[in-house]
Motif scaffolding. Structure first.
Motif, PDB file in Angstrom:
ATOM      1  N   TRP A 139       0.687  -1.353   0.129  1.00  0.00           N
ATOM      2  CA  TRP A 139       0.049  -0.022  -0.089  1.00  0.00           C
ATOM      3  C   TRP A 139       0.697   1.124  -0.142  1.00  0.00           C
ATOM      4  CZ3 TRP A 139      -2.931   2.678   4.197  1.00  0.00           C
ATOM      5  CH2 TRP A 139      -4.187   3.378   3.656  1.00  0.00           C
ATOM      6  N   ARG A 140       0.421   2.230   1.001  1.00  0.00           N
ATOM      7  CA  ARG A 140       1.201   3.548   1.153  1.00  0.00           C
ATOM      8  C   ARG A 140       2.160   3.530   2.164  1.00  0.00           C
ATOM      9  NH1 ARG A 140       0.049   8.876  -1.127  1.00  0.00           N
ATOM     10  NH2 ARG A 140      -0.880   8.739  -3.161  1.00  0.00           N
ATOM     11  N   PHE A 141       2.914   2.515   2.606  1.00  0.00           N
ATOM     12  CA  PHE A 141       3.668   2.243   3.682  1.00  0.00           C
ATOM     13  C   PHE A 141       4.977   2.375   3.193  1.00  0.00           C
ATOM     14  CE2 PHE A 141       0.089  -0.506   5.223  1.00  0.00           C
ATOM     15  CZ  PHE A 141      -0.339   0.138   5.995  1.00  0.00           C
ATOM     16  N   GLY A 142       5.797   3.017   4.253  1.00  0.00           N
ATOM     17  CA  GLY A 142       7.407   2.912   3.668  1.00  0.00           C
ATOM     18  C   GLY A 142       7.558   4.186   2.608  1.00  0.00           C
ATOM     19  N   PRO A 143       8.799   4.115   2.151  1.00  0.00           N
ATOM     20  CA  PRO A 143       9.078   5.387   0.987  1.00  0.00           C
ATOM     21  C   PRO A 143       8.165   4.859  -0.220  1.00  0.00           C
ATOM     22  CG  PRO A 143      10.839   3.531   1.381  1.00  0.00           C
ATOM     23  CD  PRO A 143       9.811   3.214   2.219  1.00  0.00           C
ATOM     24  N   TRP A 144       6.890   5.001  -0.370  1.00  0.00           N
ATOM     25  CA  TRP A 144       6.066   4.364  -1.095  1.00  0.00           C
ATOM     26  C   TRP A 144       6.476   4.989  -2.583  1.00  0.00           C
ATOM     27  CZ3 TRP A 144       2.962   7.754  -3.824  1.00  0.00           C
ATOM     28  CH2 TRP A 144       2.786   9.223  -3.364  1.00  0.00           C
ATOM     29  N   ALA A 145       6.559   6.188  -2.947  1.00  0.00           N
ATOM     30  CA  ALA A 145       6.972   6.595  -4.054  1.00  0.00           C
ATOM     31  C   ALA A 145       8.355   6.416  -4.622  1.00  0.00           C
ATOM     32  CB  ALA A 145       7.157   8.328  -3.972  1.00  0.00           C
ATOM     33  N   ALA A 192      -5.605   7.271  -4.699  1.00  0.00           N
ATOM     34  CA  ALA A 192      -5.789   8.726  -4.155  1.00  0.00           C
ATOM     35  C   ALA A 192      -5.534   9.751  -5.024  1.00  0.00           C
ATOM     36  CB  ALA A 192      -4.567   8.748  -3.110  1.00  0.00           C
ATOM     37  N   ASP A 193      -6.428  10.655  -4.764  1.00  0.00           N
ATOM     38  CA  ASP A 193      -6.396  11.955  -5.673  1.00  0.00           C
ATOM     39  C   ASP A 193      -6.492  11.864  -7.113  1.00  0.00           C
ATOM     40  OD1 ASP A 193      -6.084  13.438  -2.970  1.00  0.00           O
ATOM     41  OD2 ASP A 193      -4.029  13.039  -3.043  1.00  0.00           O
ATOM     42  N   PRO A 222     -12.118   0.941   4.265  1.00  0.00           N
ATOM     43  CA  PRO A 222     -10.727   0.912   4.316  1.00  0.00           C
ATOM     44  C   PRO A 222     -10.290   1.863   5.580  1.00  0.00           C
ATOM     45  CG  PRO A 222     -11.845   2.931   2.788  1.00  0.00           C
ATOM     46  CD  PRO A 222     -12.963   1.714   3.205  1.00  0.00           C
ATOM     47  N   GLU A 223     -11.233   2.020   6.340  1.00  0.00           N
ATOM     48  CA  GLU A 223     -11.037   3.117   7.410  1.00  0.00           C
ATOM     49  C   GLU A 223      -9.792   2.675   8.492  1.00  0.00           C
ATOM     50  OE1 GLU A 223     -15.198   3.564   5.861  1.00  0.00           O
ATOM     51  OE2 GLU A 223     -13.800   1.744   6.603  1.00  0.00           O
ATOM     52  N   ARG A 224      -9.862   1.355   8.599  1.00  0.00           N
ATOM     53  CA  ARG A 224      -8.573   1.016   9.752  1.00  0.00           C
ATOM     54  C   ARG A 224      -7.128   0.920   8.948  1.00  0.00           C
ATOM     55  NH1 ARG A 224     -10.670  -4.522  13.031  1.00  0.00           N
ATOM     56  NH2 ARG A 224     -12.633  -3.661  13.706  1.00  0.00           N
ATOM     57  N   TRP A 225      -7.241   0.955   7.475  1.00  0.00           N
ATOM     58  CA  TRP A 225      -6.121   1.192   6.839  1.00  0.00           C
ATOM     59  C   TRP A 225      -5.496   2.682   6.873  1.00  0.00           C
ATOM     60  CZ3 TRP A 225      -3.130  -2.761   5.009  1.00  0.00           C
ATOM     61  CH2 TRP A 225      -3.894  -4.115   4.686  1.00  0.00           C
ATOM     62  N   GLN A 226      -6.867   3.316   6.623  1.00  0.00           N
ATOM     63  CA  GLN A 226      -6.394   4.890   6.488  1.00  0.00           C
ATOM     64  C   GLN A 226      -6.179   5.488   7.785  1.00  0.00           C
ATOM     65  OE1 GLN A 226     -10.290   6.037   5.281  1.00  0.00           O
ATOM     66  NE2 GLN A 226      -9.847   5.581   2.832  1.00  0.00           N
ATOM     67  N   ARG A 227      -6.486   5.023   8.866  1.00  0.00           N
ATOM     68  CA  ARG A 227      -5.975   5.501  10.421  1.00  0.00           C
ATOM     69  C   ARG A 227      -4.460   5.188  10.495  1.00  0.00           C
ATOM     70  NH1 ARG A 227     -11.288   4.094  12.145  1.00  0.00           N
ATOM     71  NH2 ARG A 227     -10.446   1.948  12.687  1.00  0.00           N
ATOM     72  N   ARG A 228      -3.953   3.926  10.008  1.00  0.00           N
ATOM     73  CA  ARG A 228      -2.664   3.604  10.139  1.00  0.00           C
ATOM     74  C   ARG A 228      -1.699   4.819   9.684  1.00  0.00           C
ATOM     75  NH1 ARG A 228      -2.143  -2.489   8.387  1.00  0.00           N
ATOM     76  NH2 ARG A 228      -0.023  -2.016   9.006  1.00  0.00           N
ATOM     77  N   ILE A 229      -2.147   5.222   8.644  1.00  0.00           N
ATOM     78  CA  ILE A 229      -1.263   6.395   7.844  1.00  0.00           C
ATOM     79  C   ILE A 229      -1.735   7.690   8.052  1.00  0.00           C
ATOM     80  CG2 ILE A 229      -0.486   4.936   6.200  1.00  0.00           C
ATOM     81  CD1 ILE A 229      -1.859   6.372   3.996  1.00  0.00           C
ATOM     82  N   GLY A 230      -2.891   8.081   8.792  1.00  0.00           N
ATOM     83  CA  GLY A 230      -3.048   9.153   9.038  1.00  0.00           C
ATOM     84  C   GLY A 230      -3.968   9.898   7.809  1.00  0.00           C
ATOM     85  N   ASP A 231      -4.534   9.238   6.914  1.00  0.00           N
ATOM     86  CA  ASP A 231      -5.005   9.904   5.668  1.00  0.00           C
ATOM     87  C   ASP A 231      -6.112   9.143   5.096  1.00  0.00           C
ATOM     88  OD1 ASP A 231      -5.218  11.294   3.200  1.00  0.00           O
ATOM     89  OD2 ASP A 231      -3.168  10.989   2.645  1.00  0.00           O
ATOM     90  N   ARG A 239      -7.823   9.955   2.741  1.00  0.00           N
ATOM     91  CA  ARG A 239      -8.212  10.138   1.243  1.00  0.00           C
ATOM     92  C   ARG A 239      -7.625   8.834   0.355  1.00  0.00           C
ATOM     93  NH1 ARG A 239      -4.433  15.297   0.096  1.00  0.00           N
ATOM     94  NH2 ARG A 239      -3.338  13.710   1.378  1.00  0.00           N
ATOM     95  N   VAL A 240      -6.831   8.205   0.972  1.00  0.00           N
ATOM     96  CA  VAL A 240      -6.173   6.999   0.119  1.00  0.00           C
ATOM     97  C   VAL A 240      -6.811   5.758   0.489  1.00  0.00           C
ATOM     98  CG1 VAL A 240      -4.080   5.793  -0.057  1.00  0.00           C
ATOM     99  CG2 VAL A 240      -3.967   8.122   0.661  1.00  0.00           C
ATOM    100  N   GLY A 241      -7.337   5.136  -0.721  1.00  0.00           N
ATOM    101  CA  GLY A 241      -8.209   4.114  -0.643  1.00  0.00           C
ATOM    102  C   GLY A 241      -7.047   2.861  -0.945  1.00  0.00           C
ATOM    103  N   ILE A 242      -7.832   1.634  -0.774  1.00  0.00           N
ATOM    104  CA  ILE A 242      -6.666   0.453  -0.982  1.00  0.00           C
ATOM    105  C   ILE A 242      -7.647  -0.386  -1.548  1.00  0.00           C
ATOM    106  CG2 ILE A 242      -7.707  -0.459   1.418  1.00  0.00           C
ATOM    107  CD1 ILE A 242      -4.696  -1.756   1.712  1.00  0.00           C
ATOM    108  N   GLY A 243      -7.233  -1.639  -2.364  1.00  0.00           N
ATOM    109  CA  GLY A 243      -8.072  -2.671  -2.750  1.00  0.00           C
ATOM    110  C   GLY A 243      -7.095  -3.615  -3.688  1.00  0.00           C
ATOM    111  N   ASN A 244      -7.645  -4.401  -4.573  1.00  0.00           N
ATOM    112  CA  ASN A 244      -6.807  -5.364  -5.352  1.00  0.00           C
ATOM    113  C   ASN A 244      -7.322  -4.995  -6.776  1.00  0.00           C
ATOM    114  OD1 ASN A 244      -6.838  -6.779  -2.845  1.00  0.00           O
ATOM    115  ND2 ASN A 244      -8.271  -8.398  -3.393  1.00  0.00           N
TER     116      ASN A 244
END
Length: 274
Positions: free
Chosen positions: A10-16, A42-43, A67-76, A78-83
């Motif tokens: 997902w958006r963990f670590g140095p994602w870019a 996202a965006d 996705p709310e539990r995931w979003q709380r982990r990164i504090g954002d 706006r970012v969705g998650i999926g397959n």
């Protein structure tokens, strides 16, 4: 047909920076079909769609319904998650299965089905991401039962066996993997067997997809294979037979590890075998 499964963290670590390493790895693998988990959205941007555009592949995307539990982990929020599924061939049909889970571990896991229009026939392809809690084997058993029923529902009339990819968060000898496969214990769906493609691997080949050699993995965690490609039993012509399988994405690219998971890549027979 080269099939890859990969959890992209997902958006963990140095994602870019990891995004570039993921693309480089997939470009070198030259896959025909990819099952992806932990894909961010996202965006107005989507990682799978960007990868598909860079690789010249079609894309099917399924966002998490919770996705709310995931979003709380990164504090954002706006970012969705999926397959997602990337495919060299058009996706003619798709469907999504929210996976069952009790409230204490429910974070919106799902399975995505995509029907692929290979010129001579169609391929029923699936990718999934099961609950990760170490103690949640019983929940994963419920999830693989629902997944097996989902596969049976969409199997369809095609000579190519179903291909099921994903991060099962389960060890190869676990109840849930045995139940899903259906050839080491009674199957979740009567008469349906889905073979772990690693059964065809070189026994000496590195197999752990969750490996403390990766700096994103906890140093006290055991090295274990938790990412899978399952294939229905090949038909009389051998379509879907596993010709080779190996680990990939298991080293840094220009100093950056692409994900906390290694990928799995398998070559399946896509033409009748002699």
């Amino acid at each position: 047909m080269r099939v890859v499964t990969w959890n992209l963290w997902w958006r963990f670590g140095p994602w870019a920076e990891r995004q570039k390493a993921i693309l480089t790895t997939l470009r070198e693998l030259r896959p025909d079909v990819v099952g992806l988990q932990e894909v961010w959205d996202a965006d107005g941007e989507n990682l799978a769609e960007w990868l598909a555009g860079e690789l010249g592949l079609h894309c099917a995307w399924a966002p998490s319904h919770a996705p709310e539990r995931w979003q709380r982990r990164i504090g954002d929020e706006r970012v969705g998650i999926g397959n997602a599924v990337l495919s060299r061939w058009p996706v003619t049909e798709q469907d999504v299965l929210p996976l069952p889970a009790p409230a204490d571990v429910d974070d919106g896991r799902l399975a995505l089905y995509a029907r692929l229009a290979i010129p001579a026939y169609e391929v029923p392809f699936f990718t999934t991401h099961l609950t990760s809690a170490l103690h949640a084997s019983a929940t994963r058993c419920r999830q693989v039962t629902a997944l097996a029923e989902f596969v049976a529902e969409h199997r369809g009339d095609t000579p190519f066996p179903p291909v099921v990819t994903g991060d099962f968060n389960a060890w190869p000898d676990s109840d849930e993997i045995r139940l899903f496969g259906g050839y080491k214990t009674a199957p979740a769906v009567p008469r349906q067997a889905l073979i772990d493609a690693w059964e065809y691997a070189d026994p000496a080949a590195p197999s752990a997809t969750w490996d403390p050699a990766n700096p994103y993995v906890g140093r006290r965690d055991p090295a274990v294979r938790i990412d899978y490609i399952h294939v229905g039993r090949p038909g009389p012509e051998g379509l879907g037979h596993v010709q080779s399988i190996r680990r990939a994405g298991d080293a840094p690219v220009d100093g950056v590890w692409p994900s906390d998971h290694a990928a799995v890549v398998a070559d399946l027979a896509d033409k009748p075998m002699p």
